[in-house]
Enzyme design. Sequence first.
Site, PDB file in Angstrom:
ATOM      1  N   HIS A   8     -33.816 -71.051 -26.997  1.00  0.00           N
ATOM      2  CA  HIS A   8     -33.050 -72.054 -27.740  1.00  0.00           C
ATOM      3  C   HIS A   8     -32.655 -73.154 -26.758  1.00  0.00           C
ATOM      4  O   HIS A   8     -32.511 -72.918 -25.554  1.00  0.00           O
ATOM      5  CB  HIS A   8     -31.802 -71.380 -28.326  1.00  0.00           C
ATOM      6  CG  HIS A   8     -30.982 -72.256 -29.215  1.00  0.00           C
ATOM      7  ND1 HIS A   8     -30.106 -73.205 -28.722  1.00  0.00           N
ATOM      8  CD2 HIS A   8     -30.872 -72.318 -30.562  1.00  0.00           C
ATOM      9  CE1 HIS A   8     -29.502 -73.806 -29.733  1.00  0.00           C
ATOM     10  NE2 HIS A   8     -29.957 -73.298 -30.859  1.00  0.00           N
ATOM     11  N   LYS A  14     -21.351 -67.220 -34.700  1.00  0.00           N
ATOM     12  CA  LYS A  14     -22.457 -66.344 -35.098  1.00  0.00           C
ATOM     13  C   LYS A  14     -21.996 -64.886 -35.185  1.00  0.00           C
ATOM     14  O   LYS A  14     -22.732 -64.039 -35.692  1.00  0.00           O
ATOM     15  CB  LYS A  14     -23.619 -66.484 -34.115  1.00  0.00           C
ATOM     16  CG  LYS A  14     -24.201 -67.893 -34.045  1.00  0.00           C
ATOM     17  CD  LYS A  14     -25.417 -67.947 -33.143  1.00  0.00           C
ATOM     18  CE  LYS A  14     -25.823 -69.376 -32.827  1.00  0.00           C
ATOM     19  NZ  LYS A  14     -26.243 -70.153 -33.994  1.00  0.00           N
ATOM     20  N   CYS A  57     -33.874 -75.970 -33.115  1.00  0.00           N
ATOM     21  CA  CYS A  57     -33.443 -76.242 -31.741  1.00  0.00           C
ATOM     22  C   CYS A  57     -34.159 -75.328 -30.748  1.00  0.00           C
ATOM     23  O   CYS A  57     -33.574 -74.859 -29.766  1.00  0.00           O
ATOM     24  CB  CYS A  57     -31.920 -76.115 -31.612  1.00  0.00           C
ATOM     25  SG  CYS A  57     -31.026 -77.440 -32.436  1.00  0.00           S
TER      26      CYS A  57
END
Length: 455
Positions: free
Chosen positions: A128, A229, A376
């Site tokens: 990422h 998250k 991303c």
Amino acid sequence: MSASTAAADQSVCASLPVLGRDVTVPLVTGGEVTYAALDYAASAPALQRVWDDVAAYAPYYGSVHRGAGYLSQLSTDLFENARRTVAEFLDCRADDQLVFTRSTTDSLNLLAAALPADCQVFVFETEHHASLLPWRDARVTYLNAPRTPRQAVETLERALAERDPFGPALVCVTGASNVTGELWPVKELAAAAHAHGARIVLDAAQLAPHHPVSVRDLDVDWVAFSGHKLYAPFGSGVLAGRADWLREAEPYLAGGGASRKVSRREDGGVDVDWHDSAARHEAGSPNVIGAYSIASACKALTEAGFDSLVAREQYLIEKVQAGLAEVPAVRILSLFGDDAPRVGVISFVVEGWNSSHFAAALSAEYGIGVRDGLFCAHPLVRTLLGSDPQAQGECGAPEAAPGEKSLNAIRVSFGAGTPDEHVERFVNAVKELVTDGARWNYRTEDGRCVPDTSA
């Protein structure tokens, strides 16, 4: 684990209550439906338990560390107890430091700012952007995407064997891909790093919400993750691990809280004695509620039991995989193969569909929230799609009209708060869209595909 075995085990742990589970959204075709939030990899809904804990604390909110009043002392205790709770959740070593940050991105930028001079950094192109991009002041070696876990270890070993053996080095690796959901061989990569005199930081943003993370067992030097998250609200994150590089670095932010003593010099300048604890990198008034919410989420997941959570999530993974396998037009993206262990993150493309168009139809016609784009992780997605990994692209949808080819993908992701019905609705919706097509017309607006309501 087979779907039938997982199905039998899922009764051990039902989906955990989360905010928004009863929210209804309008359909472009008319009527309303309960929203199916299947974009956990971007941000998971907050656990009801976390929200209740924060609401209970809110009337007692006060400044921390430097207040003499009762509420300040209470908030200070809560903040520092949260630090200990998260450290226990991560199974940190006794001398590790745990710094509260804003996010995984912030945590890894903090570590990047703390690297020793002339540090070499090794990072796979599959990361990422939060892990791929922070190392601007270091010598960075970007490693090609491996196609097996063993190849990942071998690729790293070769790169480390060729490095300057006398300088500091850091390896940065994800625990679970935010694109494919596949689990990476973190323990083996850590062993390879240490065998060559390097350190390793684990990006656990996608791993920590789904699997237990033990700093000791994995033998990583640092771990970073985000609260949003991990079923906590936005704005909080964690960097935990070895204290020496953090203690020797300049404070990430200069200001109150990071400084132990400030005095004027005779020449008119200022001398500063900085803290060498986690406070060194936590200048300013800290996000007490953010830290408390992460700790609350850690407690909730621990009490629910990761064995049960993992078993139930595996049941959902197999349900999605089996459903998509029945649609020939669907191709699931994978580095390590369809049978590779993964968390509840699955990306795919649909033949004949612009990915933005498909995601827009899932939302507008079925009330299902997924994500489309490059997530991303541009080099990885482009490698998986067979396009040039060096090609330019945006995180959002490309400028492609419905029906035109797009160089992006669709991602469905889920976790501890996902009901069976949401997954079943998603699978059925994919089948209907591929078989029957969209029931509404769509157009491109500001780079996104949206329902055309002009008629």
